[in-house]
Write an enzyme that holds these catalytic residues in place. Sequence first.
Site, PDB file in Angstrom:
ATOM      1  N   ILE A  95       0.840  -1.198   0.000  1.00 28.16           N
ATOM      2  CA  ILE A  95       0.000   0.000   0.000  1.00 28.16           C
ATOM      3  C   ILE A  95       0.874   1.246   0.000  1.00 28.16           C
ATOM      4  CG2 ILE A  95      -1.690   1.315   1.347  1.00 28.16           C
ATOM      5  CD1 ILE A  95      -2.581  -1.411   2.567  1.00 28.16           C
ATOM      6  N   TYR A 150      11.008   1.005  -0.617  1.00 31.53           N
ATOM      7  CA  TYR A 150      11.827   1.531  -1.720  1.00 31.53           C
ATOM      8  C   TYR A 150      13.070   2.185  -1.134  1.00 31.53           C
ATOM      9  CZ  TYR A 150      13.144   4.063  -5.930  1.00 31.53           C
ATOM     10  OH  TYR A 150      13.834   4.542  -7.012  1.00 31.53           O
ATOM     11  N   TYR A 160      10.596  11.913  -5.135  1.00 31.59           N
ATOM     12  CA  TYR A 160       9.913  10.894  -4.314  1.00 31.59           C
ATOM     13  C   TYR A 160       9.318  11.558  -3.067  1.00 31.59           C
ATOM     14  CZ  TYR A 160       8.969   6.025  -3.045  1.00 31.59           C
ATOM     15  OH  TYR A 160       8.355   4.829  -2.753  1.00 31.59           O
ATOM     16  N   LYS A 167       8.448   5.613   3.663  1.00 27.57           N
ATOM     17  CA  LYS A 167       9.138   4.317   3.571  1.00 27.57           C
ATOM     18  C   LYS A 167      10.102   4.126   4.751  1.00 27.57           C
ATOM     19  CE  LYS A 167       7.234   2.646  -0.136  1.00 27.57           C
ATOM     20  NZ  LYS A 167       6.078   1.747   0.062  1.00 27.57           N
TER      21      LYS A 167
END
Length: 273
Positions: A95, A150, A160, A167
Amino acid sequence: MSNNLLAGKVGIISGALNDKSIAWKVAQKAHEQGARIVLTNAPLAMRMGEIKTLAAEIDAPIIPADATSVEELDKLFTEAQGHFGGKIDFLLHSIGMSANIRKGKSYGDLDYKFFQQTLDVSALSLHKMLAVAEKQDAFNEWGSVVALSYIAAQRAFLDYTDMAQAKAVLESIARSYGQRLGHQRKVRVNTVSQSPTKTTAGTGIAGFNAFYEYAQKMSPLGNAPAESCADYCISLFSDLTRYVTMQNLMHDGGFSTTGISQEMADLMEKAGE
Ligand code: NAI
């Protein structure tokens, strides 16, 4: 080809949106390896309908749940155990969503409401799932949890933006909860840090093609495809990896430990001419 690696096991797989989704491939492979599965996704994703094709293919019920809602997750774990007639052996957290990325916000101009939503959807949702599972005592011993991450958790990547923080939090939750569930139930919790992959979430990032091509040129094995990521997840759900826990496992074709590749060196050599 099936080796029945997951024969007799049951699990919940989140995040299958369409046939590009990493979770879609994990569900197909888990089914192929003998597991029974419950699929879940946000109610909004459900309306797009594609998940029903997968559900029919692998004979799995779909239990909608917004992963930010403890109440809906509670219902998910209760109903999944009801369906299986027992506790759960594996869970895939697949997710991720950032409204800042969707709206093309630069890192210096983030909307903080969106930022909090990014953290909630993409990271705290793992904590919420595991806290619900713990309270319901929903895992079998030697169960396995995998969440997809990631490398922007460790290294700065342009565009990002707030997903990098999400993350980092996700990987930290996996360690903390891995310690807790390991003691309590011998359940392992790991994150798999995957190469850039052409999915809905992936290609929604500005400059994704540059991420993808750069990683492709740098990685000795090339970017890991979604199918291979799914294979790795299956190995982590299987009994062959019982003592692997609290790890962030790189599944990136060698990208993260490469300084420079010959292909990149040749390109730079030309640029310097
Ligand atoms: P995807 O777009 O197919 O999957 C993302 C999923 O998150 C969708 O199914 C979406 O419905 C679900 N989702 C969003 N908000 C939700 C909510 N509130 N509650 C429940 N589900 C919600 O894309 P992909 O690439 O398969 O993403 C899966 C995971 O892999 C994500 O965590 C992503 O960050 C991670 N990942 C992806 C990479 C890529 O380049 N595509 C690289 C490394 C990690």
